[in-house]
Write a protein that holds these residues in place. Structure first.
Motif, PDB file in Angstrom:
ATOM      1  N   THR A   1      31.192  24.795  52.576  1.00  0.00           N
ATOM      2  CA  THR A   1      31.627  25.689  53.653  1.00  0.00           C
ATOM      3  C   THR A   1      33.133  25.661  53.863  1.00  0.00           C
ATOM      4  OG1 THR A   1      31.225  23.938  55.281  1.00  0.00           O
ATOM      5  CG2 THR A   1      29.415  25.480  54.848  1.00  0.00           C
ATOM      6  N   SER A   2      33.874  25.225  52.870  1.00  0.00           N
ATOM      7  CA  SER A   2      35.338  25.147  52.987  1.00  0.00           C
ATOM      8  C   SER A   2      35.926  26.473  53.449  1.00  0.00           C
ATOM      9  CB  SER A   2      35.944  24.768  51.634  1.00  0.00           C
ATOM     10  OG  SER A   2      35.409  23.551  51.161  1.00  0.00           O
ATOM     11  N   ASN A   3      36.889  26.406  54.336  1.00  0.00           N
ATOM     12  CA  ASN A   3      37.491  27.614  54.892  1.00  0.00           C
ATOM     13  C   ASN A   3      38.811  27.997  54.243  1.00  0.00           C
ATOM     14  OD1 ASN A   3      35.553  28.337  56.894  1.00  0.00           O
ATOM     15  ND2 ASN A   3      36.246  26.606  58.135  1.00  0.00           N
ATOM     16  N   ARG A   4      39.527  27.031  53.675  1.00  0.00           N
ATOM     17  CA  ARG A   4      40.819  27.324  53.031  1.00  0.00           C
ATOM     18  C   ARG A   4      40.711  26.870  51.582  1.00  0.00           C
ATOM     19  NH1 ARG A   4      44.250  24.634  56.203  1.00  0.00           N
ATOM     20  NH2 ARG A   4      44.626  26.459  57.537  1.00  0.00           N
ATOM     21  N   ILE A   5      40.678  27.823  50.669  1.00  0.00           N
ATOM     22  CA  ILE A   5      40.362  27.538  49.273  1.00  0.00           C
ATOM     23  C   ILE A   5      41.528  27.954  48.371  1.00  0.00           C
ATOM     24  CG2 ILE A   5      38.821  28.155  47.357  1.00  0.00           C
ATOM     25  CD1 ILE A   5      36.560  28.290  49.360  1.00  0.00           C
ATOM     26  N   GLY A   6      41.873  27.072  47.447  1.00  0.00           N
ATOM     27  CA  GLY A   6      42.859  27.393  46.424  1.00  0.00           C
ATOM     28  C   GLY A   6      42.173  27.856  45.153  1.00  0.00           C
ATOM     29  N   ILE A   7      42.690  28.893  44.533  1.00  0.00           N
ATOM     30  CA  ILE A   7      42.160  29.410  43.268  1.00  0.00           C
ATOM     31  C   ILE A   7      43.246  29.235  42.216  1.00  0.00           C
ATOM     32  CG2 ILE A   7      41.264  31.407  42.044  1.00  0.00           C
ATOM     33  CD1 ILE A   7      40.297  32.529  44.692  1.00  0.00           C
ATOM     34  N   TYR A   8      42.937  28.461  41.191  1.00  0.00           N
ATOM     35  CA  TYR A   8      43.897  28.172  40.117  1.00  0.00           C
ATOM     36  C   TYR A   8      43.498  28.956  38.873  1.00  0.00           C
ATOM     37  CZ  TYR A   8      45.828  24.304  42.831  1.00  0.00           C
ATOM     38  OH  TYR A   8      46.449  23.544  43.806  1.00  0.00           O
ATOM     39  N   GLY A   9      44.393  29.847  38.436  1.00  0.00           N
ATOM     40  CA  GLY A   9      44.113  30.735  37.318  1.00  0.00           C
ATOM     41  C   GLY A   9      43.501  32.019  37.845  1.00  0.00           C
ATOM     42  N   PHE A  10      44.328  33.066  37.999  1.00  0.00           N
ATOM     43  CA  PHE A  10      43.835  34.268  38.671  1.00  0.00           C
ATOM     44  C   PHE A  10      43.457  35.323  37.642  1.00  0.00           C
ATOM     45  CE2 PHE A  10      43.391  37.509  41.872  1.00  0.00           C
ATOM     46  CZ  PHE A  10      42.918  36.771  42.952  1.00  0.00           C
ATOM     47  N   GLY A  11      42.333  35.047  36.939  1.00  0.00           N
ATOM     48  CA  GLY A  11      41.832  35.968  35.931  1.00  0.00           C
ATOM     49  C   GLY A  11      40.546  36.641  36.371  1.00  0.00           C
ATOM     50  N   ALA A  12      39.631  36.844  35.409  1.00  0.00           N
ATOM     51  CA  ALA A  12      38.416  37.615  35.673  1.00  0.00           C
ATOM     52  C   ALA A  12      37.550  36.978  36.751  1.00  0.00           C
ATOM     53  CB  ALA A  12      37.626  37.782  34.375  1.00  0.00           C
ATOM     54  N   ALA A  13      37.264  35.677  36.631  1.00  0.00           N
ATOM     55  CA  ALA A  13      36.410  35.017  37.625  1.00  0.00           C
ATOM     56  C   ALA A  13      37.085  35.007  38.997  1.00  0.00           C
ATOM     57  CB  ALA A  13      36.076  33.601  37.179  1.00  0.00           C
ATOM     58  N   ALA A  14      38.377  34.702  39.008  1.00  0.00           N
ATOM     59  CA  ALA A  14      39.096  34.591  40.284  1.00  0.00           C
ATOM     60  C   ALA A  14      39.113  35.921  41.036  1.00  0.00           C
ATOM     61  CB  ALA A  14      40.514  34.103  40.025  1.00  0.00           C
ATOM     62  N   HIS A  15      39.293  37.030  40.323  1.00  0.00           N
ATOM     63  CA  HIS A  15      39.410  38.303  41.042  1.00  0.00           C
ATOM     64  C   HIS A  15      38.071  38.734  41.639  1.00  0.00           C
ATOM     65  CE1 HIS A  15      37.621  40.982  37.956  1.00  0.00           C
ATOM     66  NE2 HIS A  15      37.906  42.015  38.722  1.00  0.00           N
ATOM     67  N   ILE A  16      36.968  38.175  41.115  1.00  0.00           N
ATOM     68  CA  ILE A  16      35.656  38.451  41.708  1.00  0.00           C
ATOM     69  C   ILE A  16      35.391  37.521  42.885  1.00  0.00           C
ATOM     70  CG2 ILE A  16      33.175  38.409  41.291  1.00  0.00           C
ATOM     71  CD1 ILE A  16      33.790  39.296  38.402  1.00  0.00           C
ATOM     72  N   VAL A  17      35.633  36.221  42.704  1.00  0.00           N
ATOM     73  CA  VAL A  17      35.363  35.278  43.788  1.00  0.00           C
ATOM     74  C   VAL A  17      36.291  35.542  44.972  1.00  0.00           C
ATOM     75  CG1 VAL A  17      36.907  33.344  43.180  1.00  0.00           C
ATOM     76  CG2 VAL A  17      34.670  32.883  44.170  1.00  0.00           C
ATOM     77  N   ALA A  18      37.477  36.080  44.718  1.00  0.00           N
ATOM     78  CA  ALA A  18      38.383  36.438  45.811  1.00  0.00           C
ATOM     79  C   ALA A  18      37.742  37.482  46.727  1.00  0.00           C
ATOM     80  CB  ALA A  18      39.697  36.971  45.245  1.00  0.00           C
TER      81      ALA A  18
ATOM     82  N   ILE B   1      31.505  44.438  45.388  1.00  0.00           N
ATOM     83  CA  ILE B   1      32.515  43.950  44.451  1.00  0.00           C
ATOM     84  C   ILE B   1      32.970  45.073  43.535  1.00  0.00           C
ATOM     85  CG2 ILE B   1      32.826  42.482  42.408  1.00  0.00           C
ATOM     86  CD1 ILE B   1      31.263  40.329  43.880  1.00  0.00           C
ATOM     87  N   ARG B   2      34.258  45.181  43.354  1.00  0.00           N
ATOM     88  CA  ARG B   2      34.865  46.147  42.438  1.00  0.00           C
ATOM     89  C   ARG B   2      35.608  45.366  41.363  1.00  0.00           C
ATOM     90  NH1 ARG B   2      31.671  49.271  44.424  1.00  0.00           N
ATOM     91  NH2 ARG B   2      32.143  50.775  46.073  1.00  0.00           N
ATOM     92  N   THR B   3      35.149  45.459  40.137  1.00  0.00           N
ATOM     93  CA  THR B   3      35.806  44.718  39.058  1.00  0.00           C
ATOM     94  C   THR B   3      36.930  45.542  38.461  1.00  0.00           C
ATOM     95  OG1 THR B   3      34.139  45.528  37.505  1.00  0.00           O
ATOM     96  CG2 THR B   3      33.775  43.354  38.472  1.00  0.00           C
ATOM     97  N   GLU B   4      37.995  44.855  38.103  1.00  0.00           N
ATOM     98  CA  GLU B   4      39.133  45.459  37.395  1.00  0.00           C
ATOM     99  C   GLU B   4      38.866  45.274  35.910  1.00  0.00           C
ATOM    100  OE1 GLU B   4      43.199  47.103  37.426  1.00  0.00           O
ATOM    101  OE2 GLU B   4      41.778  46.763  39.052  1.00  0.00           O
ATOM    102  N   VAL B   5      38.558  46.364  35.206  1.00  0.00           N
ATOM    103  CA  VAL B   5      38.167  46.252  33.803  1.00  0.00           C
ATOM    104  C   VAL B   5      39.061  47.097  32.908  1.00  0.00           C
ATOM    105  CG1 VAL B   5      35.766  45.694  34.324  1.00  0.00           C
ATOM    106  CG2 VAL B   5      36.415  48.076  33.985  1.00  0.00           C
ATOM    107  N   HIS B   6      39.128  46.666  31.649  1.00  0.00           N
ATOM    108  CA  HIS B   6      39.910  47.352  30.630  1.00  0.00           C
ATOM    109  C   HIS B   6      38.989  47.615  29.446  1.00  0.00           C
ATOM    110  CE1 HIS B   6      43.609  46.357  32.869  1.00  0.00           C
ATOM    111  NE2 HIS B   6      42.921  45.267  33.180  1.00  0.00           N
ATOM    112  N   PRO B   7      38.314  48.762  29.432  1.00  0.00           N
ATOM    113  CA  PRO B   7      37.356  49.044  28.356  1.00  0.00           C
ATOM    114  C   PRO B   7      38.060  49.216  27.013  1.00  0.00           C
ATOM    115  CG  PRO B   7      36.987  50.469  30.273  1.00  0.00           C
ATOM    116  CD  PRO B   7      38.310  49.811  30.458  1.00  0.00           C
ATOM    117  N   MET B   8      37.436  48.668  25.978  1.00  0.00           N
ATOM    118  CA  MET B   8      37.936  48.790  24.615  1.00  0.00           C
ATOM    119  C   MET B   8      36.732  48.966  23.693  1.00  0.00           C
ATOM    120  SD  MET B   8      40.860  45.775  24.645  1.00  0.00           S
ATOM    121  CE  MET B   8      41.601  46.274  23.089  1.00  0.00           C
ATOM    122  N   PRO B   9      36.871  49.737  22.604  1.00  0.00           N
ATOM    123  CA  PRO B   9      35.736  49.895  21.690  1.00  0.00           C
ATOM    124  C   PRO B   9      35.399  48.600  20.970  1.00  0.00           C
ATOM    125  CG  PRO B   9      37.684  50.975  20.805  1.00  0.00           C
ATOM    126  CD  PRO B   9      38.032  50.546  22.199  1.00  0.00           C
TER     127      PRO B   9
END
Length: 333
Positions: free
Chosen positions: A165-182, A299-307
């Motif tokens: 139940t932590s209220n103040r959370i640090g996120i290290y490495g702001f990539g795919a997982a981080a942008h969703i958990v944010a 949740i809205r994911t930021e995606v970069h589609p590629m073939p």
């Protein structure tokens, strides 16, 4: 249905993936044949290709953030219909009987096998998956937008559960997982701070747009002590760095399957009932809970589609941190 398919194959670690033409597989008992719409590109795929994961199936088709439609149903499968959209995650098979499986900890099963690592994955037009580990997904919406939820989202959610139940959370490495958990944290009205590579102002700006109260580099001091830290970057030195920013009783959660060596650190930064723990894979409960929560946020994911044919380019761009969010391979490109 087609009888042949394209796939990107890893022959051995340290070599690029190559495009191959293969027969479309058939689903055995308990399995589904899935026509792949999209497959996310995950940092775990880089660990596989770089030889940092032991005992892979070789040659292997990578990919474990799979979104597709049921093309054929094996014997003894119930609860799925032809044409239904499903998702396939990293955890692809467990024994179901060991002490871990029988106590709700199937993610720790010693016999477990993993999608795109020890089971052929989703860098292909078709794949076969154990029906027990397939999640129903909405039939509408963009498949590429859903793909990152199947690993980046699920692992981030499990890491967040371990933070309690932590209220103040640090996120290290702001990539795919981080942008969703944010987005989950913002929905839950919890405060988060984002730590990025030094001078990565693009990721810091991205974190601010998603609601971070502070964003800076990993060598900076946040404005307040953290109740918990989630580490998504595979860098061992971040563990003692996070401990130094942690309030007494707080936890550091290491969310990756692979991490570089953690350097020695003084006991004083661990003392005060601080803790370090790792995330190992996921359970089906994690998947069902998170995929029920995701559309409520939404949740809205930021995606970069590629073939599919550009899988090697997508992996290299991920390695170099060329984009925010996640790259996703699409089969109709």
């Amino acid at each position: 249905m087609k009888t042949r398919m394209r796939a990107m194959m890893l022959d051995r670690p340290g070599t690029p993936l190559r495009m191959v033409d293969l027969p479309v597989p058939r689903p055995g008992p308990g399995a589904l044949l899935i026509e792949v719409e999209a497959c996310g590109v995950c940092r775990t795929d880089l660990h596989l290709i770089d030889g940092e994961l032991p005992n892979p199936l070789l040659p292997v088709i990578p990919g474990h953030e799979i979104v597709g439609c049921v093309a054929a149903i094996g014997a003894d499968v119930h609860g799925f219909r032809s044409g239904q959209r499903v998702g396939v995650p990293w955890l692809g098979w467990t024994c179901g009987t060991c002490r871990f499986c029988s106590s709700g900890r199937e993610n720790l099963c010693d016999a477990a096998r993993f999608t795109g690592y020890q089971i052929h994955g989703g860098y292909a037009e078709y794949t076969v998956a154990d029906a027990r580990y397939c999640f129903p997904l909405p039939d509408d919406g963009d498949a590429a937008q859903l793909a990152p939820l199947l690993c980046a989202g699920l692992i981030g959610y499990r890491a967040l559960r371990m933070a309690g139940t932590s209220n103040r959370i640090g996120i290290y490495g702001f990539g795919a997982a981080a942008h969703i958990v944010a987005q989950v944290l913002k929905f839950q009205e919890r405060e988060f701070h984002a730590f990025t590579r030094p001078d990565d102002t693009a990721s810091q700006d991205f974190a601010h747009r998603l609601g971070a109260v502070w964003a800076g580099s990993t060598d900076q001091q946040p404005p307040a002590l953290l109740d918990a830290a989630l580490i998504f970057a595979p860098a061992g030195p971040l563990v003692p760095a996070a401990l130094r920013h942690l309030e007494k009783g707080g936890s550091v959660v290491c969310a990756g399957i692979h991490m570089s060596e953690i350097p020695a650190f003084p006991y004083e930064i661990l003392w005060g009932e601080r803790s370090i723990r790792s995330v190992a894979n996921l359970t089906r409960r994690d998947g069902l809970e998170f995929l029920e929560l995701a559309p409520r946020i939404p949740i809205r994911t930021e995606v970069h589609p590629m073939p599919l044919a550009q899988a090697n380019e997508a992996l290299e761009q991920l390695r170099q941190g060329k984009f925010q969010g996640a790259a996703v391979l699409t089969m109709n490109g």
